[in-house]
Motif scaffolding. Structure first.
Motif, PDB file in Angstrom:
ATOM      1  N   ARG A   1      35.180 -27.647  73.755  1.00 12.64           N
ATOM      2  CA  ARG A   1      35.062 -29.005  74.295  1.00 12.64           C
ATOM      3  C   ARG A   1      33.695 -29.275  74.899  1.00 12.64           C
ATOM      4  O   ARG A   1      33.490 -30.252  75.596  1.00 12.64           O
ATOM      5  CB  ARG A   1      36.133 -29.255  75.366  1.00 12.64           C
ATOM      6  CG  ARG A   1      37.547 -29.256  74.833  1.00 12.64           C
ATOM      7  CD  ARG A   1      37.779 -30.503  73.991  1.00 12.64           C
ATOM      8  NE  ARG A   1      39.170 -30.634  73.615  1.00 12.64           N
ATOM      9  CZ  ARG A   1      39.673 -30.287  72.445  1.00 12.64           C
ATOM     10  NH1 ARG A   1      38.902 -29.767  71.533  1.00 12.64           N
ATOM     11  NH2 ARG A   1      40.944 -30.450  72.187  1.00 12.64           N
ATOM     12  N   THR A   2      32.743 -28.377  74.618  1.00 13.17           N
ATOM     13  CA  THR A   2      31.372 -28.584  75.093  1.00 13.17           C
ATOM     14  C   THR A   2      30.420 -28.423  73.916  1.00 13.17           C
ATOM     15  O   THR A   2      30.757 -27.816  72.908  1.00 13.17           O
ATOM     16  CB  THR A   2      30.997 -27.571  76.193  1.00 13.17           C
ATOM     17  OG1 THR A   2      31.189 -26.250  75.698  1.00 13.17           O
ATOM     18  CG2 THR A   2      31.832 -27.778  77.452  1.00 13.17           C
ATOM     19  N   TYR A   3      29.236 -28.990  74.063  1.00 18.45           N
ATOM     20  CA  TYR A   3      28.207 -28.868  73.032  1.00 18.45           C
ATOM     21  C   TYR A   3      26.843 -28.848  73.704  1.00 18.45           C
ATOM     22  O   TYR A   3      26.679 -29.297  74.835  1.00 18.45           O
ATOM     23  CB  TYR A   3      28.315 -30.002  72.008  1.00 18.45           C
ATOM     24  CG  TYR A   3      28.042 -31.384  72.574  1.00 18.45           C
ATOM     25  CD1 TYR A   3      26.807 -31.991  72.389  1.00 18.45           C
ATOM     26  CD2 TYR A   3      29.019 -32.071  73.291  1.00 18.45           C
ATOM     27  CE1 TYR A   3      26.550 -33.249  72.902  1.00 18.45           C
ATOM     28  CE2 TYR A   3      28.775 -33.327  73.806  1.00 18.45           C
ATOM     29  CZ  TYR A   3      27.535 -33.915  73.612  1.00 18.45           C
ATOM     30  OH  TYR A   3      27.280 -35.152  74.136  1.00 18.45           O
ATOM     31  N   LEU A   4      25.857 -28.302  72.996  1.00 21.85           N
ATOM     32  CA  LEU A   4      24.509 -28.175  73.529  1.00 21.85           C
ATOM     33  C   LEU A   4      23.677 -29.380  73.119  1.00 21.85           C
ATOM     34  O   LEU A   4      23.600 -29.733  71.945  1.00 21.85           O
ATOM     35  CB  LEU A   4      23.862 -26.888  72.987  1.00 21.85           C
ATOM     36  CG  LEU A   4      22.478 -26.561  73.496  1.00 21.85           C
ATOM     37  CD1 LEU A   4      22.506 -26.306  75.002  1.00 21.85           C
ATOM     38  CD2 LEU A   4      21.927 -25.350  72.752  1.00 21.85           C
ATOM     39  N   THR A   5      23.078 -30.044  74.105  1.00 20.93           N
ATOM     40  CA  THR A   5      22.200 -31.166  73.837  1.00 20.93           C
ATOM     41  C   THR A   5      21.037 -31.135  74.832  1.00 20.93           C
ATOM     42  O   THR A   5      21.243 -30.992  76.039  1.00 20.93           O
ATOM     43  CB  THR A   5      22.946 -32.521  73.906  1.00 20.93           C
ATOM     44  OG1 THR A   5      22.020 -33.573  73.623  1.00 20.93           O
ATOM     45  CG2 THR A   5      23.591 -32.777  75.235  1.00 20.93           C
ATOM     46  N   ASN A   6      19.822 -31.202  74.323  1.00 23.33           N
ATOM     47  CA  ASN A   6      18.609 -31.166  75.168  1.00 23.33           C
ATOM     48  C   ASN A   6      18.601 -29.969  76.110  1.00 23.33           C
ATOM     49  O   ASN A   6      18.216 -30.069  77.267  1.00 23.33           O
ATOM     50  CB  ASN A   6      18.477 -32.461  75.966  1.00 23.33           C
ATOM     51  CG  ASN A   6      18.218 -33.646  75.088  1.00 23.33           C
ATOM     52  OD1 ASN A   6      17.575 -33.532  74.042  1.00 23.33           O
ATOM     53  ND2 ASN A   6      18.734 -34.804  75.469  1.00 23.33           N
ATOM     54  N   GLY A   7      19.071 -28.832  75.619  1.00 20.30           N
ATOM     55  CA  GLY A   7      19.049 -27.609  76.425  1.00 20.30           C
ATOM     56  C   GLY A   7      20.135 -27.528  77.470  1.00 20.30           C
ATOM     57  O   GLY A   7      20.137 -26.605  78.291  1.00 20.30           O
ATOM     58  N   GLU A   8      21.068 -28.455  77.485  1.00 18.08           N
ATOM     59  CA  GLU A   8      22.154 -28.450  78.474  1.00 18.08           C
ATOM     60  C   GLU A   8      23.500 -28.555  77.774  1.00 18.08           C
ATOM     61  O   GLU A   8      23.613 -29.173  76.717  1.00 18.08           O
ATOM     62  CB  GLU A   8      22.000 -29.622  79.440  1.00 18.08           C
ATOM     63  CG  GLU A   8      20.749 -29.557  80.285  1.00 18.08           C
ATOM     64  CD  GLU A   8      20.643 -30.737  81.245  1.00 18.08           C
ATOM     65  OE1 GLU A   8      21.619 -31.503  81.361  1.00 18.08           O
ATOM     66  OE2 GLU A   8      19.588 -30.882  81.862  1.00 18.08           O
TER      67      GLU A   8
END
Length: 70
Positions: free
Chosen positions: A30-37
């Motif tokens: 339920r999480t994903y990596l975007t812009n290093g976060e």
């Protein structure tokens, strides 16, 4: 013995899966990596099923092993 009966005998029930090969539970990403976060995902997900069938009362079924964001 017909083909369906022979096929069902090849696959075991979920209880017959040896502990060292059984998954401890479903994995729902339920999480994903975007812009290093890491960001929380609240949108649609895709279901992932085991390629191996298990024998159930309703016949052979593929077991749900988790989901990931679409």
């Amino acid at each position: 013995m017909n083909f369906t009966d022979q096929l069902e005998k090849i696959f075991g029930t979920e209880d017959e899966i040896p502990a060292e090969f059984a998954l401890p539970g479903e994995v729902h990403q339920r999480t994903y990596l975007t812009n290093g976060e890491m960001a929380q995902w609240n949108g649609a997900v895709h279901e992932v099923y085991s390629p191996v069938c298990v024998r159930t009362a309703e016949g052979l079924k593929r077991k749900l092993i988790g989901t990931y964001p679409v």
